[in-house]
Design a protein around this motif. Structure first.
Motif, PDB file in Angstrom:
ATOM      1  N   VAL A   5       0.415  -1.065   0.112  1.00  0.00           N
ATOM      2  CA  VAL A   5      -0.071  -0.228  -0.024  1.00  0.00           C
ATOM      3  C   VAL A   5       1.216   1.138  -0.244  1.00  0.00           C
ATOM      4  CG1 VAL A   5      -2.215  -1.449   1.619  1.00  0.00           C
ATOM      5  CG2 VAL A   5      -0.520   0.358   2.519  1.00  0.00           C
ATOM      6  N   VAL A 115       1.696  -4.375   3.344  1.00  0.00           N
ATOM      7  CA  VAL A 115      -0.169  -4.998   3.602  1.00  0.00           C
ATOM      8  C   VAL A 115      -0.099  -5.658   2.054  1.00  0.00           C
ATOM      9  CG1 VAL A 115      -1.736  -4.120   3.830  1.00  0.00           C
ATOM     10  CG2 VAL A 115      -0.911  -2.911   5.621  1.00  0.00           C
ATOM     11  N   ASP A 116      -0.765  -6.809   1.901  1.00  0.00           N
ATOM     12  CA  ASP A 116      -1.254  -7.177   0.890  1.00  0.00           C
ATOM     13  C   ASP A 116      -2.463  -7.029   0.657  1.00  0.00           C
ATOM     14  OD1 ASP A 116      -2.714  -9.018  -0.772  1.00  0.00           O
ATOM     15  OD2 ASP A 116      -1.102 -10.632  -0.359  1.00  0.00           O
ATOM     16  N   ARG A 117      -2.959  -5.725   0.426  1.00  0.00           N
ATOM     17  CA  ARG A 117      -4.011  -5.748  -0.341  1.00  0.00           C
ATOM     18  C   ARG A 117      -5.482  -6.309  -0.875  1.00  0.00           C
ATOM     19  NH1 ARG A 117      -3.196  -0.141  -3.796  1.00  0.00           N
ATOM     20  NH2 ARG A 117      -5.563  -0.163  -4.796  1.00  0.00           N
ATOM     21  N   LYS A 120      -6.019  -8.522   2.182  1.00  0.00           N
ATOM     22  CA  LYS A 120      -6.070  -7.624   3.421  1.00  0.00           C
ATOM     23  C   LYS A 120      -5.847  -8.261   4.674  1.00  0.00           C
ATOM     24  CE  LYS A 120     -11.287  -7.229   0.826  1.00  0.00           C
ATOM     25  NZ  LYS A 120     -12.123  -7.504   0.641  1.00  0.00           N
ATOM     26  N   PRO A 152      -4.448 -12.333  10.486  1.00  0.00           N
ATOM     27  CA  PRO A 152      -5.135 -10.798  11.689  1.00  0.00           C
ATOM     28  C   PRO A 152      -5.288 -11.396  12.621  1.00  0.00           C
ATOM     29  CG  PRO A 152      -5.471 -10.476   9.114  1.00  0.00           C
ATOM     30  CD  PRO A 152      -5.836 -12.015   9.156  1.00  0.00           C
ATOM     31  N   ILE A 153      -5.824 -12.374  12.666  1.00  0.00           N
ATOM     32  CA  ILE A 153      -6.625 -12.290  14.457  1.00  0.00           C
ATOM     33  C   ILE A 153      -5.560 -13.191  15.105  1.00  0.00           C
ATOM     34  CG2 ILE A 153      -8.270 -13.500  15.881  1.00  0.00           C
ATOM     35  CD1 ILE A 153      -9.995 -12.035  13.607  1.00  0.00           C
TER      36      ILE A 153
ATOM     37  N   ALA B 110     -11.045  -8.732   9.267  1.00  0.00           N
ATOM     38  CA  ALA B 110     -10.816 -10.540   9.189  1.00  0.00           C
ATOM     39  C   ALA B 110     -11.949 -10.875   9.816  1.00  0.00           C
ATOM     40  CB  ALA B 110      -9.680 -10.587  10.230  1.00  0.00           C
ATOM     41  N   ARG B 113     -15.130 -10.762   8.688  1.00  0.00           N
ATOM     42  CA  ARG B 113     -15.030 -12.206   7.379  1.00  0.00           C
ATOM     43  C   ARG B 113     -15.528 -13.687   8.387  1.00  0.00           C
ATOM     44  NH1 ARG B 113      -9.699 -12.027   3.883  1.00  0.00           N
ATOM     45  NH2 ARG B 113      -9.136 -12.181   6.422  1.00  0.00           N
ATOM     46  N   ARG B 153     -15.136   2.390  -7.591  1.00  0.00           N
ATOM     47  CA  ARG B 153     -14.113   2.674  -6.427  1.00  0.00           C
ATOM     48  C   ARG B 153     -14.566   3.902  -5.860  1.00  0.00           C
ATOM     49  NH1 ARG B 153      -8.298   0.278  -8.177  1.00  0.00           N
ATOM     50  NH2 ARG B 153      -7.634   1.472  -6.315  1.00  0.00           N
ATOM     51  N   ASP B 181     -10.019   3.271  -0.506  1.00  0.00           N
ATOM     52  CA  ASP B 181      -8.349   2.812   0.144  1.00  0.00           C
ATOM     53  C   ASP B 181      -7.978   1.444  -0.300  1.00  0.00           C
ATOM     54  OD1 ASP B 181      -9.027   5.012   1.997  1.00  0.00           O
ATOM     55  OD2 ASP B 181      -9.802   3.417   4.046  1.00  0.00           O
ATOM     56  N   PRO B 182      -6.825   1.248   0.630  1.00  0.00           N
ATOM     57  CA  PRO B 182      -6.155   0.094  -0.714  1.00  0.00           C
ATOM     58  C   PRO B 182      -7.113  -1.221   0.486  1.00  0.00           C
ATOM     59  CG  PRO B 182      -4.131   1.369   1.056  1.00  0.00           C
ATOM     60  CD  PRO B 182      -5.921   2.123   1.424  1.00  0.00           C
ATOM     61  N   VAL B 183      -6.972  -0.902   2.014  1.00  0.00           N
ATOM     62  CA  VAL B 183      -7.742  -2.459   2.089  1.00  0.00           C
ATOM     63  C   VAL B 183      -8.909  -2.120   2.245  1.00  0.00           C
ATOM     64  CG1 VAL B 183      -8.016  -3.744   4.109  1.00  0.00           C
ATOM     65  CG2 VAL B 183      -6.024  -3.319   3.404  1.00  0.00           C
ATOM     66  N   VAL B 184     -10.553  -2.566   1.488  1.00  0.00           N
ATOM     67  CA  VAL B 184     -11.139  -1.922   1.425  1.00  0.00           C
ATOM     68  C   VAL B 184     -12.632  -3.994   2.400  1.00  0.00           C
ATOM     69  CG1 VAL B 184     -11.844  -0.415   0.852  1.00  0.00           C
ATOM     70  CG2 VAL B 184     -11.681  -1.943  -0.903  1.00  0.00           C
ATOM     71  N   GLY B 185     -13.541  -3.510   2.730  1.00  0.00           N
ATOM     72  CA  GLY B 185     -14.426  -4.220   2.443  1.00  0.00           C
ATOM     73  C   GLY B 185     -14.942  -5.236   0.980  1.00  0.00           C
ATOM     74  N   LEU B 186     -15.196  -5.106   0.526  1.00  0.00           N
ATOM     75  CA  LEU B 186     -15.995  -5.780  -0.792  1.00  0.00           C
ATOM     76  C   LEU B 186     -14.396  -5.319  -1.968  1.00  0.00           C
ATOM     77  CD1 LEU B 186     -19.493  -4.749  -1.097  1.00  0.00           C
ATOM     78  CD2 LEU B 186     -18.830  -6.840   0.014  1.00  0.00           C
ATOM     79  N   ASN B 190     -17.096  -9.661  -5.193  1.00  0.00           N
ATOM     80  CA  ASN B 190     -18.065 -10.015  -4.894  1.00  0.00           C
ATOM     81  C   ASN B 190     -19.657  -9.349  -4.899  1.00  0.00           C
ATOM     82  OD1 ASN B 190     -15.588  -8.423  -2.421  1.00  0.00           O
ATOM     83  ND2 ASN B 190     -16.009 -10.750  -2.811  1.00  0.00           N
TER      84      ASN B 190
END
Lengths: 389, 289
Positions: A5, A115-117, A120, A152-153, B110, B113, B153, B181-186, B190
């Motif tokens: 990122v 971070v692996d986009r 996640k 992550p957990i 996480a 999920r 996006r 953002d770089p990390v998003v939920g969907l 999906n």
């Protein structure tokens, strides 16, 4: 593929990163940051052994640029420091050096956490190709990179680190030593909100491993958890941002300098990018990217317009506003005020659509500023006006 | 998830007393969204926009029943707010908040999920089911109930293209802002999966931008036959410079990856109609339908 990122972070210098490394138990060679030849000499004398002296700048490729020197004696160290201080590398002046004990390196490894986009999650990357740019290794010999996604957990457990070390060919005591570095680096990455932390190379020395270089890029958005780094932010942009970009940043504007002559202001990153693309397709070149974000006030829009119009390269300004939270009449007021204050005659083309569009157009038309409803037509006009002026 | 949102979705607004929260609560209700309550820790017992405010999500849920949540709280508190809803089984959880640390997004995704919760965002304009329910900050006037599903996006570019779709005489079914953002939920895949099953969606407008490889993965999914309805796309950022972040945290070309050209080519190879200009998406859809 290495997906990180990068692009949104505070880049610490090697000597600062190594401070954090030490606090997290990552072995580092003995070293000190110095700013004068005298300090370099004294520290080398204190160490009593040959040293390496490295320039401290927020840009890569310092070795190739001649920013790394070796010295066997305190006098040589002073000479090397004298040569390095004040040197210009990629537009930056060297003000700080890092003097460090010279290592007898058996092998060089790459170790990083980013971070692996896509997945996640944080990912540990290790490679036998130490000293090389990991992006390059990923492109040419991806099989030489060992990847481990950090749950992550549950986090990274010792057995995960052992496996990474094993896959890189280490067994026995060396495996345990290497795994300990992996665990510490991962812990550091999470605790410091690193978007990238890297040891390249991690040097295998006679009795273990040590971080010959250090990189720690902290997620800007997490600085509220790392108050001690907040004032480092502007400084860290040196070398990455142009003077105008620095100035924009200090005014809180999201601005990227480009090499054309049409000033661009839009609201929203995607729309502003699309505006640049449309101008390009019409044969024009944008002088900048300026994203107003959401809900800009007339004052804010005025400041942005003044900033772009004040750029001597800007021959025409193209403002593209899609009214949502941002109101078209606010945009119009800001543009008119900026023009009045600057007294410039540069042509301005405004494309607006959405919330309070009618009011906005009225304000602009009364002030003699051209408004259009189509982005493509507006881009075409802006290109024409920039060429004519 | 069997549906995203519709006119019956009971919506909770977390961070309802802030200026953005209150303003958009009003606009969402004007649109017809069934907002039932809000939360702000420490503000329980107050009312805003005629709605009760609770300290916790649990209390709001006990009193009203809550299906979905939209979050306007500042970035340092966004993870906490989102986890509170995820733990209560609220789905979807829409995070409008901009500037959330990546580490927090990683943790949120996480946890979500594990419980099977759909998180939209962060840094998203939200989602809208045209004519029924708006859970987001998009300008209502550009949408009209219709047959095109929209996935984007970015925010304003999504409104731009939605407005074109309306102008050519089509309309939108459900529109989803993935977030910048770089990390998003969907991701696109999906939502494409969901649109494939959605009887109200006949075609899709896919709006991409530079950075990452979500568009390439969408192209692979479409190319492999995962999505069978017509798709028209636009990818922003052809004029972007490598290494420079273009506004969104996630919009950056790194080396040779994440370029607009690579995304456009991948989508074209998958049979997607890729426009040179944003306005061409609506034109293509009109021809495709």
């Amino acid at each position: 593929m290495v997906e990180s990122v990068e692009g949104h972070r505070l880049k610490l210098l090697e000597y600062e990163a190594k401070e954090y490394f030490r606090r997290h138990g990552i072995p580092t060679p003995q070293g000190r940051m110095v700013t004068t030849p005298r300090e370099a000499r004294d520290y080398t004398a204190e160490l009593g052994k040959p040293v390496v002296i490295k320039v401290q700048l927020p840009v890569g490729g310092r070795g190739k640029a001649g920013g790394v020197r070796f010295a066997d004696t305190p006098e040589e160290a002073a000479e090397a420091a004298d040569a390095l201080l004040g040197m210009r590398i990629k537009g930056l002046t060297v003000e700080k050096l890092y003097v460090e004990e010279k290592l007898s390196i058996v092998n060089e490894i790459y170790l990083g956490v980013t971070v692996d986009r896509r997945n996640k999650a944080y990912v540990v990357l290790a490679s036998s190709e130490g000293g090389m740019d990991i992006e390059e290794v990923a492109a040419k010999t991806p099989e030489r990179i060992v990847r481990h996604l950090v749950d992550p957990i549950n986090g990274l457990r010792s057995y995960h680190a052992n496996l990474v070390a094993k896959r890189l060919g280490y067994g026995g005591r060396k495996m345990l030593q290497f795994a300990a570095v992996i665990e510490s680096l991962c812990e550091l990455a999470l605790e410091m909100d690193a978007e990238l932390t890297e040891i390249n190379p991690l040097a295998e020395v006679g009795d273990g491993f040590t971080a010959a270089d250090a990189r720690l890029n902290v997620d800007n958005n997490a600085l509220f958890r790392h108050r001690e780094l907040e004032e480092r932010l502007l400084e860290s942009y040196r070398g990455e941002l142009t003077e105008r970009e620095m100035e924009a940043k200090s005014q809180g504007l999201t601005y990227v300098e480009l090499d054309g002559n049409i000033g661009i202001i839009g609201n929203g990153a995607g729309l502003t990018m699309a505006t640049l693309d449309t101008v390009m397709l019409q044969g024009g070149r944008a002088a900048n990217f300026l994203d107003l974000g959401g809900g800009a006030t007339p004052e804010r829009i005025g400041e942005a317009a003044k900033f772009v119009l004040g750029d001597e390269r800007t021959r025409a300004l193209f403002v593209n506003v899609l009214g949502g939270i941002t109101r078209c009449d606010h945009a119009a007021e800001g543009i008119v005020a900026a023009r009045r204050e600057l007294g410039v005659e540069k042509p301005i083309v405004v494309r607006m659509m959405g919330t309070n569009e009618e009011e906005g157009r009225k304000i602009l038309n009364e002030a003699g500023v051209e408004t259009l409803g189509s982005m493509e037509e507006a881009a075409k006009l802006a290109v024409k006006l920039a060429e004519a002026s | 998830m069997t549906r995203f949102i519709d006119k019956d979705t009971r919506v909770l607004v977390q961070g309802i007393t802030g200026s953005q929260g209150a303003f958009h609560t009003r606009l969402m209700r004007e649109y017809g969204t069934r907002v039932v309550a809000g939360t702000v820790p420490g503000r329980g017992g107050q009312t805003i926009e005629g709605l009760p405010v609770y300290d916790t999500v649990v209390e709001a849920k006990e009193s009203h029943g809550v299906d979905a949540s939209i979050i306007f709280v500042p970035a340092p508190y966004a993870l906490d707010a989102a986890l509170e809803s995820v733990e209560e089984g609220i789905d979807p959880v829409v995070v409008i908040t901009e500037g959330m640390p990546v580490r927090d997004s990683v943790e949120l995704m996480a946890r979500a999920r594990l419980s099977g919760t759909t998180v939209v965002g962060p840094n998203t304009p939200g989602l809208i089911k045209a004519g029924e329910c708006k859970m987001g900050i998009m300008p209502a006037q550009v949408f009209k109930k219709g047959e095109v599903g929209v996935i984007s996006r970015s925010g304003t570019l999504f409104y731009e293209i939605a407005a074109h779709i309306t102008r050519v005489g089509l309309g939108q079914s459900t529109c989803v802002g993935l977030g910048g953002d770089p990390v998003v939920g969907l991701d696109y895949v999906n939502v494409l999966r969901w649109f494939e099953e959605d009887p109200e969606t006949e075609a899709v407008a896919l709006i991409g931008e530079i950075g990452g490889d979500a568009e390439e993965r969408a192209a692979a999914f479409i190319g492999d036959g995962g999505f069978t309805k017509p798709v028209a796309a636009y990818v922003a950022g052809r004029a972007a410079v490598p290494g420079k972040r273009m506004g969104h945290a996630g919009a950056i070309i790194q080396g040779s990856s994440g370029t607009a050209e690579s995304k456009m080519n991948a989508l074209r190879d998958a049979g997607v109609d890729v426009g040179e200009l944003p306005g061409q998406v609506a034109e293509s859809l009109k021809e495709l339908l």
